[in-house]
Design an enzyme around this catalytic site. Structure first.
Site, mmCIF file in Angstrom:
data_model
loop_
_atom_site.group_PDB
_atom_site.id
_atom_site.type_symbol
_atom_site.label_atom_id
_atom_site.label_comp_id
_atom_site.label_asym_id
_atom_site.label_seq_id
_atom_site.Cartn_x
_atom_site.Cartn_y
_atom_site.Cartn_z
ATOM 1 N N SER A 151 0.833 -1.238 -0.133
ATOM 2 C CA SER A 151 -0.016 -0.067 -0.109
ATOM 3 C C SER A 151 0.806 1.319 0.005
ATOM 4 O O SER A 151 1.956 1.300 0.517
ATOM 5 C CB SER A 151 -0.744 0.105 1.374
ATOM 6 N N GLY A 152 0.197 2.458 -0.514
ATOM 7 C CA GLY A 152 0.805 3.490 -0.305
ATOM 8 C C GLY A 152 0.304 4.433 0.811
ATOM 9 O O GLY A 152 0.809 5.583 0.822
ATOM 10 N N ASP A 153 0.012 3.732 1.678
ATOM 11 C CA ASP A 153 -0.602 4.333 2.723
ATOM 12 C C ASP A 153 -0.835 3.254 3.869
ATOM 13 O O ASP A 153 -0.398 2.133 3.744
ATOM 14 C CB ASP A 153 -1.831 5.272 2.998
ATOM 15 N N ASP A 154 -1.572 3.475 5.020
ATOM 16 C CA ASP A 154 -1.929 2.359 6.006
ATOM 17 C C ASP A 154 -2.266 1.097 5.290
ATOM 18 O O ASP A 154 -3.313 1.146 4.728
ATOM 19 C CB ASP A 154 -2.692 2.815 7.235
ATOM 20 N N SER B 8 4.412 -1.578 3.610
ATOM 21 C CA SER B 8 3.987 -0.160 3.662
ATOM 22 C C SER B 8 5.042 0.937 4.105
ATOM 23 O O SER B 8 5.021 1.211 5.176
ATOM 24 C CB SER B 8 2.555 0.162 4.462
#
Length: 485
Positions: free
Chosen positions: A264-267, A298
């Site tokens: 993921s690019g976030d949480d 991540s």
């Protein structure tokens, strides 16, 4: 765990990353490169079976990757909705690339994707209607006002299943990410799957890639099973959280997330419940959440994040058997003055972390407010946070724990945790301000605000032994038999 422990960190990272990439390639590449017969009969597992069935081709769907199928999908759902009270229905998506805009689901309904089926989100903005912002947020996350409807959407539904034989849903998020970075969005980006005000939801056995923003978003909903999902987005893509339950509903309880692999690019998992005064006014918590057997990569965010939008409250979160690789933090609690609400009764155990910036991060200085109407005196409560039985290696900093002046984070317990620092680790492994709690058998030694209980008084942080109702939910073997329309 013996295999993992015998590998060096680079070997482990390469192996885990390769496994996740293979999972994605098997589903996305296979849809283009392999041709397989499609039976009019197959078995699958689901919380509920269906009496009626149809294929998207029965409604004029064309899986050539070019024909727009929005009308076909909506016609299919509208037709099958007549069976809501007559045993429910299943819509089968056969092999192919099925280009479509957003479409809505119905109750007592299953959307099933063949392993070589790919739902491809249209990049025509007129295929994405504008809807109201979430009431517990007061505005969109990217821009004031409304938001683009999610790719697969439903509201006020019951008994909804989105599943398959590891079929793929591709949000084609690159367009949206570029618009976001250029500051050209007039409305908040769509999510990939969103179900609102709904009950008895199953999302399972799918590969979800390139979401425009959050990937799986059950909101104001209860009794949710997310199982066997692979989520993949570029690690530099903005706000592409994996699974974001945002409940804030009268009966928002019982969520089970298990056996998922997320890049993921976030949480990877972000638990939320409303934003500042809007979440306080909405006033209902996210609670009774189980997260287990999760693998996450991540590099810029957390494996499990609680907040920062937690103004309705977050309570009774249980996470276990988590593998974190090359991620910013293992568990992150983020809040701020003005949030109000609480994060309490959090239990995490048996977590393995490889190549991390922090193992644990708590911050009461997150900021990020929807507007200037928030009450700076609305202070959040963070208490009864339990971490135990964990191993981490190649970590730059063991923990960064920052409460709020006059509003310390309380009852923090960390036990049986071994953290091996990276070659270029911070000189001070722990920093703690405005926190209070205890530790036992933790290495390196925690800060003085979490005093070690000593070898003669070894303690074990809490983890509940009672069973939540969602743990009793079972899937059944169901049969699809195509009935030609």
């Amino acid at each position: 765990m013996e295999l993992w422990s015998s590998l060096s960190t680079p070997q482990f990272y390469k192996m885990a990353t390769a496994l996740l990439v293979v999972l994605v390639l098997l589903s996305t590449g296979g849809a283009e490169g392999r041709k397989a017969g499609v039976s009019d009969y197959f078995e699958y597992t689901a919380m509920n079976c269906r009496a009626h069935s149809a294929s998207i081709t029965d409604f004029g769907g064309v899986g050539d990757g070019k024909t727009l199928n929005t009308n076909a999908f909506q016609k299919a759902v509208d037709h099958l909705s007549q069976f809501e009270s007559d045993g429910g229905s299943i819509l089968f998506v056969p092999p192919g690339k099925w280009l479509t805009g957003s479409f809505n689901l119905t109750s007592h309904f299953t959307l099933y994707l063949h392993k070589e089926a790919v739902l491809v989100a249209s990049q025509e903005l007129n295929e994405w209607p504008i809807i109201n912002p979430l009431p517990s947020y007061g505005r969109g996350r990217d821009a004031p006002g409304g938001r683009y409807i999610s790719f697969i959407f439903g509201t006020k539904l019951t008994d909804v299943i989105i599943t398959g034989d590891n079929g793929t849903i591709d949000g084609q998020g690159d367009l949206w990410w570029r618009l976001f970075h250029k500051g050209k969005l007039k409305h908040t980006r769509p999510y990939l799957i969103e179900l609102m005000y709904s009950d008895n939801i199953q999302i399972s056995n799918l590969t979800l890639i390139n979401s425009p923003a959050w990937t799986v978003h059950p909101v104001y909903s209860s009794n949710i099973l997310v199982q066997g999902i692979t989520i993949n987005a570029p690690v530099i893509s903005p706000n592409t959280d994996g699974i974001n339950p945002v409940c804030s509903s009268d009966s928002c309880t019982n969520i089970r997330i298990e056996d998922c692999h997320i890049v993921s690019g976030d949480d990877c998992v972000a638990v939320k419940s409303g934003w500042d005064e809007y979440g306080i006014h909405f006033g209902m918590p996210t609670k009774q959440l189980i997260i287990r057997r999760l693998t996450c990569i991540s590099p810029t965010s957390a494996v499990i994040a609680l907040g920062s939008e937690m103004s309705g409250g977050i309570e009774d979160v249980r996470a276990e058997d988590i593998l974190a690789i090359n991620s910013e933090s293992g568990v992150r609690i983020k809040t701020s003055a003005g949030r109000g609400g609480y994060v309490k009764d959090v239990y995490v155990r048996r977590m393995t972390m490889k190549t991390m910036k922090w193992a644990f991060w708590m911050t009461g200085n997150y900021g990020s407010h929807p507007d200037n109407k928030y009450d700076p005196h609305a202070l959040p409560v963070v208490q009864n946070i339990n971490y135990r039985d964990m191993v981490a290696e190649d970590v730059k900093m063991a923990a960064r724990l920052e409460g709020i002046a006059g509003d310390p984070f309380k009852e923090v317990c960390i036990s049986n945790v071994t953290i091996t620092m990276a070659a270029k680790a911070k000189k001070v492994p722990w920093t703690c301000t405005e926190v209070a709690g205890i530790s036992s058998e933790v290495s390196p030694k925690p800060c003085d605000l979490l005093p070690d209980q000593g070898r003669k008084n070894i303690i074990e942080c809490d983890f509940p032994t009672n069973t939540l109702p969602i743990e009793n939910v079972r899937v059944h073997t169901c049969v699809y038999r195509r009935r030609h329309l």
